[in-house]
Scaffold this motif. Structure first.
Motif, PDB file in Angstrom:
ATOM      1  N   SER A   1       0.834  -1.204   0.000  1.00  0.00           N
ATOM      2  CA  SER A   1       0.000   0.000   0.000  1.00  0.00           C
ATOM      3  C   SER A   1       0.867   1.251   0.000  1.00  0.00           C
ATOM      4  O   SER A   1       1.973   1.267   0.557  1.00  0.00           O
ATOM      5  CB  SER A   1      -0.912   0.011   1.235  1.00  0.00           C
ATOM      6  OG  SER A   1      -1.765  -1.112   1.242  1.00  0.00           O
ATOM      7  N   TYR A   2       0.335   2.313  -0.627  1.00  0.00           N
ATOM      8  CA  TYR A   2       1.036   3.597  -0.641  1.00  0.00           C
ATOM      9  C   TYR A   2       0.014   4.707  -0.898  1.00  0.00           C
ATOM     10  O   TYR A   2      -1.113   4.449  -1.333  1.00  0.00           O
ATOM     11  CB  TYR A   2       2.144   3.616  -1.706  1.00  0.00           C
ATOM     12  CG  TYR A   2       1.654   3.451  -3.130  1.00  0.00           C
ATOM     13  CD1 TYR A   2       1.463   4.569  -3.948  1.00  0.00           C
ATOM     14  CD2 TYR A   2       1.391   2.202  -3.667  1.00  0.00           C
ATOM     15  CE1 TYR A   2       1.017   4.435  -5.254  1.00  0.00           C
ATOM     16  CE2 TYR A   2       0.949   2.058  -4.962  1.00  0.00           C
ATOM     17  CZ  TYR A   2       0.758   3.172  -5.755  1.00  0.00           C
ATOM     18  OH  TYR A   2       0.315   3.043  -7.041  1.00  0.00           O
TER      19      TYR A   2
ATOM     20  N   TYR B   1      -0.840  -5.793 -10.770  1.00  0.00           N
ATOM     21  CA  TYR B   1      -2.000  -4.906 -10.754  1.00  0.00           C
ATOM     22  C   TYR B   1      -1.657  -3.612 -10.013  1.00  0.00           C
ATOM     23  O   TYR B   1      -1.047  -3.644  -8.933  1.00  0.00           O
ATOM     24  CB  TYR B   1      -3.183  -5.554 -10.040  1.00  0.00           C
ATOM     25  CG  TYR B   1      -3.702  -6.819 -10.685  1.00  0.00           C
ATOM     26  CD1 TYR B   1      -4.656  -6.772 -11.693  1.00  0.00           C
ATOM     27  CD2 TYR B   1      -3.251  -8.068 -10.260  1.00  0.00           C
ATOM     28  CE1 TYR B   1      -5.150  -7.941 -12.271  1.00  0.00           C
ATOM     29  CE2 TYR B   1      -3.740  -9.238 -10.828  1.00  0.00           C
ATOM     30  CZ  TYR B   1      -4.684  -9.162 -11.828  1.00  0.00           C
ATOM     31  OH  TYR B   1      -5.170 -10.323 -12.397  1.00  0.00           O
ATOM     32  N   ALA B   2      -2.061  -2.496 -10.607  1.00  0.00           N
ATOM     33  CA  ALA B   2      -2.046  -1.208  -9.912  1.00  0.00           C
ATOM     34  C   ALA B   2      -3.495  -0.919  -9.512  1.00  0.00           C
ATOM     35  O   ALA B   2      -4.397  -0.964 -10.357  1.00  0.00           O
ATOM     36  CB  ALA B   2      -1.509  -0.114 -10.819  1.00  0.00           C
TER      37      ALA B   2
ATOM     38  N   LEU C   1      -6.439  14.364  -0.242  1.00  0.00           N
ATOM     39  CA  LEU C   1      -5.730  13.912   0.957  1.00  0.00           C
ATOM     40  C   LEU C   1      -6.138  12.486   1.306  1.00  0.00           C
ATOM     41  O   LEU C   1      -7.212  12.013   0.937  1.00  0.00           O
ATOM     42  CB  LEU C   1      -6.030  14.846   2.133  1.00  0.00           C
ATOM     43  CG  LEU C   1      -5.668  16.327   1.945  1.00  0.00           C
ATOM     44  CD1 LEU C   1      -6.127  17.132   3.154  1.00  0.00           C
ATOM     45  CD2 LEU C   1      -4.165  16.492   1.723  1.00  0.00           C
ATOM     46  N   ASN C   2      -5.239  11.821   2.053  1.00  0.00           N
ATOM     47  CA  ASN C   2      -5.506  10.465   2.561  1.00  0.00           C
ATOM     48  C   ASN C   2      -5.917   9.499   1.444  1.00  0.00           C
ATOM     49  O   ASN C   2      -6.854   8.707   1.585  1.00  0.00           O
ATOM     50  CB  ASN C   2      -6.590  10.505   3.645  1.00  0.00           C
ATOM     51  CG  ASN C   2      -6.198  11.362   4.826  1.00  0.00           C
ATOM     52  OD1 ASN C   2      -5.060  11.293   5.299  1.00  0.00           O
ATOM     53  ND2 ASN C   2      -7.120  12.183   5.297  1.00  0.00           N
ATOM     54  N   ARG C   3      -5.201   9.570   0.354  1.00  0.00           N
ATOM     55  CA  ARG C   3      -5.463   8.665  -0.764  1.00  0.00           C
ATOM     56  C   ARG C   3      -4.859   7.289  -0.471  1.00  0.00           C
ATOM     57  O   ARG C   3      -3.867   7.180   0.262  1.00  0.00           O
ATOM     58  CB  ARG C   3      -4.892   9.230  -2.061  1.00  0.00           C
ATOM     59  CG  ARG C   3      -5.525  10.563  -2.468  1.00  0.00           C
ATOM     60  CD  ARG C   3      -4.907  11.083  -3.759  1.00  0.00           C
ATOM     61  NE  ARG C   3      -5.104  10.153  -4.861  1.00  0.00           N
ATOM     62  CZ  ARG C   3      -6.217  10.087  -5.594  1.00  0.00           C
ATOM     63  NH1 ARG C   3      -7.233  10.903  -5.342  1.00  0.00           N
ATOM     64  NH2 ARG C   3      -6.323   9.220  -6.577  1.00  0.00           N
ATOM     65  N   HIS C   4      -5.448   6.260  -1.085  1.00  0.00           N
ATOM     66  CA  HIS C   4      -4.958   4.897  -0.850  1.00  0.00           C
ATOM     67  C   HIS C   4      -4.824   4.166  -2.183  1.00  0.00           C
ATOM     68  O   HIS C   4      -5.788   4.050  -2.945  1.00  0.00           O
ATOM     69  CB  HIS C   4      -5.903   4.127   0.071  1.00  0.00           C
ATOM     70  CG  HIS C   4      -5.407   2.744   0.398  1.00  0.00           C
ATOM     71  ND1 HIS C   4      -4.546   2.496   1.440  1.00  0.00           N
ATOM     72  CD2 HIS C   4      -5.632   1.543  -0.204  1.00  0.00           C
ATOM     73  CE1 HIS C   4      -4.268   1.201   1.474  1.00  0.00           C
ATOM     74  NE2 HIS C   4      -4.912   0.599   0.480  1.00  0.00           N
ATOM     75  N   ASN C   5      -3.623   3.669  -2.446  1.00  0.00           N
ATOM     76  CA  ASN C   5      -3.343   2.884  -3.646  1.00  0.00           C
ATOM     77  C   ASN C   5      -2.613   1.606  -3.238  1.00  0.00           C
ATOM     78  O   ASN C   5      -2.043   1.517  -2.137  1.00  0.00           O
ATOM     79  CB  ASN C   5      -2.465   3.670  -4.630  1.00  0.00           C
ATOM     80  CG  ASN C   5      -3.012   5.040  -4.910  1.00  0.00           C
ATOM     81  OD1 ASN C   5      -4.118   5.187  -5.395  1.00  0.00           O
ATOM     82  ND2 ASN C   5      -2.218   6.065  -4.590  1.00  0.00           N
TER      83      ASN C   5
END
Length: 250
Positions: free
Chosen positions: A184-185, A218-219, A229-233
Motif C-alpha cells: 500500500s502507498y 495490478y495497480a 488527501l488520505n489517498r490509498h493505492n
C-alpha cells in the motif's frame, strides 16, 4: 398408504387418530416435502449471499470512502512491508488500451468504462461506481509500449447478470479466487510511483523467496481524482503456490 405402514401396521396404530386416513397421511407427506423444499431454498439463498459477500458495503473497508460498495477480502497474514490477502471470485467490466505510459492508456480506457456504467449499455442501466479501480499491466521496461487493462468492479446487484455493453471494446472479466501480495502507498497513481512501489514489493518478495506471477501485476486505486488527501493505492502480485509471510531483512 405407504409400503412402510403396510409392512408395519403397528405404526399406523401409533399415529394420532386424526391421521389414520389415507388423505391425512398424504397431507403429512406433502408437508414433509414442502418443508424439505423450503430448507433447500434457504441453503441456496445462503450460498448466493456468500457468493456476493466480497462485493460488500464500503463501511466494512477503511479504504472505500467514496463509493457505496467495495471489494472486500480476507487477510491471510501481514508483515511490516506487505500483506497477503485472499479474494473470492468476482466479475468486472474491462477494456484495453495500448500506450507507452499508463496515464495515457487509463485516461482513454476510463472514458469507455464510464460511458458503460452511466447508461451506454443495451439495457440503458446506470450502474453505481465501486472501488477499487484495477489496472492490469505487463512487466516491461519503461521505454516499451504495452497493453493496459482497466477494470471496474461490478456492484453486487450485477455480479450475476450485468447489462450488455454496446461498445465491442468493453467486455467482462472474471477475476479468479486468488491470494495476492499487497503493498500500500498514498498519493496519486502515476507511472513512476507505480513502478517504484512495484519494484519495492518485488524486492521484498524476492528476498523472502516468495513465488508470484512474474508476467504482470495490478495497480489498484481507491479514490477519485477529486480526493486530494488520505489517498490509498496498492500494488498486487498474484501468489503462486503457498504464500510467504516472512518479514524481509533490512
Amino acid at each position: 398408504m405407504s409400503s412402510k405402514l403396510l409392512k408395519f401396521p403397528h405404526l399406523l396404530e401409533e399415529l394420532p387418530p386424526q391421521w389414520n386416513s389415507r388423505a391425512d397421511l398424504k397431507r403429512l407427506t406433502d408437508f414433509n416435502f414442502s418443508a424439505m423444499a423450503c430448507l433447500w431454498a434457504l441453503v441456496v439463498l445462503v450460498l448466493m449471499v456468500t457468493a456476493e459477500a466480497y462485493v460488500g458495503n464500503s463501511s466494512e473497508s477503511s479504504f472505500c470512502t467514496e463509493t457505496k460498495e467495495c471489494l472486500l477480502y480476507d487477510l491471510v497474514c501481514k508483515t511490516d512491508e506487505y500483506e497477503v490477502r485472499h479474494y473470492s471470485p468476482t466479475k468486472w467490466v474491462s477494456t484495453d488500451e495500448e500506450s507507452f505510459f499508463m496515464e495515457a492508456a487509463t485516461t482513454k480506457a476510463f472514458r469507455k468504462l464510464y460511458k458503460y456504467i452511466t447508461g451506454t449499455n443495451e439495457q440503458g442501466v446506470k450502474i453505481d461506481m465501486t472501488a477499487p479501480v484495477v489496472v492490469k499491466m505487463k512487466e516491461k521496461p519503461y521505454w516499451q509500449s504495452s497493453v493496459y487493462t482497466l477494470s471496474f468492479l461490478l456492484p453486487s446487484a450485477y455480479q450475476e447478470s450485468p447489462p450488455t455493453p454496446t461498445n465491442s471494446e468493453v467486455y467482462f472479466t472474471d477475476m479468479p479466487d486468488m491470494n495476492v501480495y499487497v503493498r500500500s502507498y498514498g498519493g496519486y497513481m502515476f507511472s513512476m510511483i507505480v513502478n517504484h512501489n512495484s519494484g519495492l514489493l518485488k524486492k521484498d518478495l524476492d528476498q523472502v523467496q516468495a513465488s508470484y506471477e512474474q508476467d504482470f501485476h495490478y495497480a489498484v486505486g481507491y479514490n477519485s481524482p477529486m480526493k486530494f488527501l488520505n489517498r490509498h493505492n496498492e500494488i498486487w502480485y498474484q501468489v503462486v503456490g503457498e504464500p510467504v509471510c516472512t518479514a524481509p531483512q533490512k
